[in-house]
Design an enzyme around this catalytic site. Sequence first.
Site, PDB file in Angstrom:
ATOM      1  N   LYS A 257       0.920  -1.396  -0.051  1.00  0.00           N
ATOM      2  CA  LYS A 257       0.016   0.079  -0.001  1.00  0.00           C
ATOM      3  C   LYS A 257       0.910   1.337  -0.130  1.00  0.00           C
ATOM      4  CE  LYS A 257      -4.275  -1.440   1.196  1.00  0.00           C
ATOM      5  NZ  LYS A 257      -4.971  -0.973  -0.004  1.00  0.00           N
ATOM      6  N   ARG A 332     -11.302  -7.880  -5.969  1.00  0.00           N
ATOM      7  CA  ARG A 332     -11.861  -8.110  -7.307  1.00  0.00           C
ATOM      8  C   ARG A 332     -11.472  -9.882  -7.462  1.00  0.00           C
ATOM      9  NH1 ARG A 332      -9.817  -3.053 -10.402  1.00  0.00           N
ATOM     10  NH2 ARG A 332      -9.911  -2.381  -8.194  1.00  0.00           N
TER      11      ARG A 332
HETATM   12  N1  BES Z   1      -9.185  -2.732   0.380  1.00  0.00           N
HETATM   13  C1  BES Z   1      -8.715  -1.751  -0.762  1.00  0.00           C
HETATM   14  C2  BES Z   1      -9.736  -0.513  -0.996  1.00  0.00           C
HETATM   15  C3  BES Z   1      -9.963   0.393   0.264  1.00  0.00           C
HETATM   16  C4  BES Z   1      -9.177   1.607   0.299  1.00  0.00           C
HETATM   17  C5  BES Z   1     -10.849   0.022   1.295  1.00  0.00           C
HETATM   18  C6  BES Z   1      -9.472   2.403   1.241  1.00  0.00           C
HETATM   19  C7  BES Z   1     -11.115   1.031   2.212  1.00  0.00           C
HETATM   20  C8  BES Z   1     -10.427   1.972   2.124  1.00  0.00           C
HETATM   21  C9  BES Z   1      -8.598  -2.452  -2.130  1.00  0.00           C
HETATM   22  O1  BES Z   1      -8.147  -3.752  -2.083  1.00  0.00           O
HETATM   23  C10 BES Z   1      -7.376  -1.503  -2.913  1.00  0.00           C
HETATM   24  O2  BES Z   1      -6.567  -1.658  -2.257  1.00  0.00           O
HETATM   25  N2  BES Z   1      -7.872  -0.982  -4.062  1.00  0.00           N
HETATM   26  C11 BES Z   1      -6.957  -0.340  -4.731  1.00  0.00           C
HETATM   27  C12 BES Z   1      -7.394  -0.771  -6.138  1.00  0.00           C
HETATM   28  C13 BES Z   1      -6.220  -0.158  -7.361  1.00  0.00           C
HETATM   29  C14 BES Z   1      -5.026  -0.803  -6.871  1.00  0.00           C
HETATM   30  C15 BES Z   1      -6.795  -0.413  -8.469  1.00  0.00           C
HETATM   31  C16 BES Z   1      -7.433   1.025  -4.682  1.00  0.00           C
HETATM   32  O3  BES Z   1      -8.507   1.445  -4.604  1.00  0.00           O
HETATM   33  O4  BES Z   1      -6.205   1.885  -4.704  1.00  0.00           O
HETATM   34 ZN    ZN Z   2      -6.080  -4.001  -2.122  1.00  0.00          ZN
END
Ligand code: BES
Ligand code: ZN
Length: 476
Positions: A257, A332
């Site tokens: 992250k 996803r």
């Molecule tokens: N779990 C996260 C999304 C999320 C972000 C939930 C903030 C709660 C609060 C998800 O798995 C994720 O990391 N999504 C990415 C997708 C991207 C890499 C296309 C995102 O939203 O940054």
């Molecule tokens: Zn994620």
Amino acid sequence: MFTLKKTDAYSASENLVIITKKDADLSSFPFTANELDYINKSFAEKQKLVQINQYSRQIFVQLLDTGKDHYLLKEDARQAANKLSELANKLKLAHLVLVDNLACDECMLAYAEGIALSSYQFLKYFKDKDDQANSLKEISILSKKVSDADCTELQNVSNAVFASRDLINEPLSYLTAVQLSKEIKGLGEIAGLHVEVFDKRKIEALKMGGLLAVNKGSIDPPTFTVIEWKPENAKNEKPVILVGKGVVYDSGGLSLKPTKDSMDYMKSDMSGAAGVIGAMYATAMNKLPIHVIALIPATDNRPDGNAYVPGDVVNMHNGMTVEVLNTDAEGRMLLADALSYAQKYDPELVIDMATLTGAAAVAVGKEAIVGMGKLDSDIFTQLKTAGEEVYERIVEFPLWDEYDEYIKSTIADVKNIGGRDAGAITAGKFLQRFTNYPWVHLDIAGSAFLHASSSYRGKGGIGVGVRLLHNFLKNY
Ligand code: BES
Ligand code: ZN
Ligand code: ZN
């Protein structure tokens, strides 16, 4: 444990909350002329909650608005109830009688709901939990508009929300995928739900490549839990299926992250699962006449020597291939397998719920859920209505064909990320590729977990979706 029940009378020693509207008569209540003057003066000064300290007991007079849409009045009542709860706990009161003095039709129950939901605390890991515990443990409702059945229903829904919040608030050090499936078993036993847990070998046999790919970096095995509520009086012939994202921790995997501190609350990445589990619990406890099945794919998402990597091509449960270009777009991957698995039930409707994208949170903040649907019925309208009733509102985003271009891969059937634009939608478009039935996707990334207290929702895990799905299924 917080309890709520109905009553027909109050005694001289009980604390009261008189819920009233503007200019309603208060002369039948045990006030002196002085106290009545004080109450009227306070109302004239725009105060909404007046406290009369009668020493042997407290009486609160709560003024609620009229003349707005009924769902807004209900929300006002819940919010007012939260302020009252805070005051009652400060005063160390244990029990309150809520007395209806011409509140709006649904406001008594909404007010009770506001108090019940405000009572939640997650104290498991504190040594001095007893000292920190709220004093307010019970409310009785005195109102002709509220039945015993209403009270039982609200009690069950509140307990379901609490179970959901508990699961979200549990860290990975306790709540692994295997533990999540055990918690579901436990809740299922209480509620009379049929629960079956698939272990890693079964998941491998089912070729759920998306779930297995995300799990590759984990030291713990994945689980896939099937929960079923099938009452004899079910109104639907084909089941309704709920799917919840059960990522018990999301580090992003090797695409670690990037955002500062964002990992701090990624134990909440199973909030979609928690919402679905809570909804199933409430559905069974309230014996709703509807056949519902829930699917919970679960794992953590971690970097490790064996973790899946950007560039990998994954074979999914339905035979499609996915090019992984970001391991943080993991939700996803496992939802896709669950959505393809759902096809075998020939479902009437599938609703998935997930903390899927930061983009959804950016778009609507904590105020709403981002929804998308492929339906030719008025189901989306029904869901939106349920959203207003419980004040978990849904904003609809489009699933236009043009967005398919965004997730075209040069090496596989689809890639797991779009570009910078329309992130919540491209996630939805990805999921859509794995559906062949009427389907709604709910992205709860903005409202699932809050860092500051938001009235009766509290902070930390909110349990969003429990009341929404219960209300929707109740009226389905
Ligand atoms: N779990 C996260 C999304 C999320 C972000 C939930 C903030 C709660 C609060 C998800 O798995 C994720 O990391 N999504 C990415 C997708 C991207 C890499 C296309 C995102 O939203 O940054
Ligand atoms: Zn994620
Ligand atoms: Zn995630």
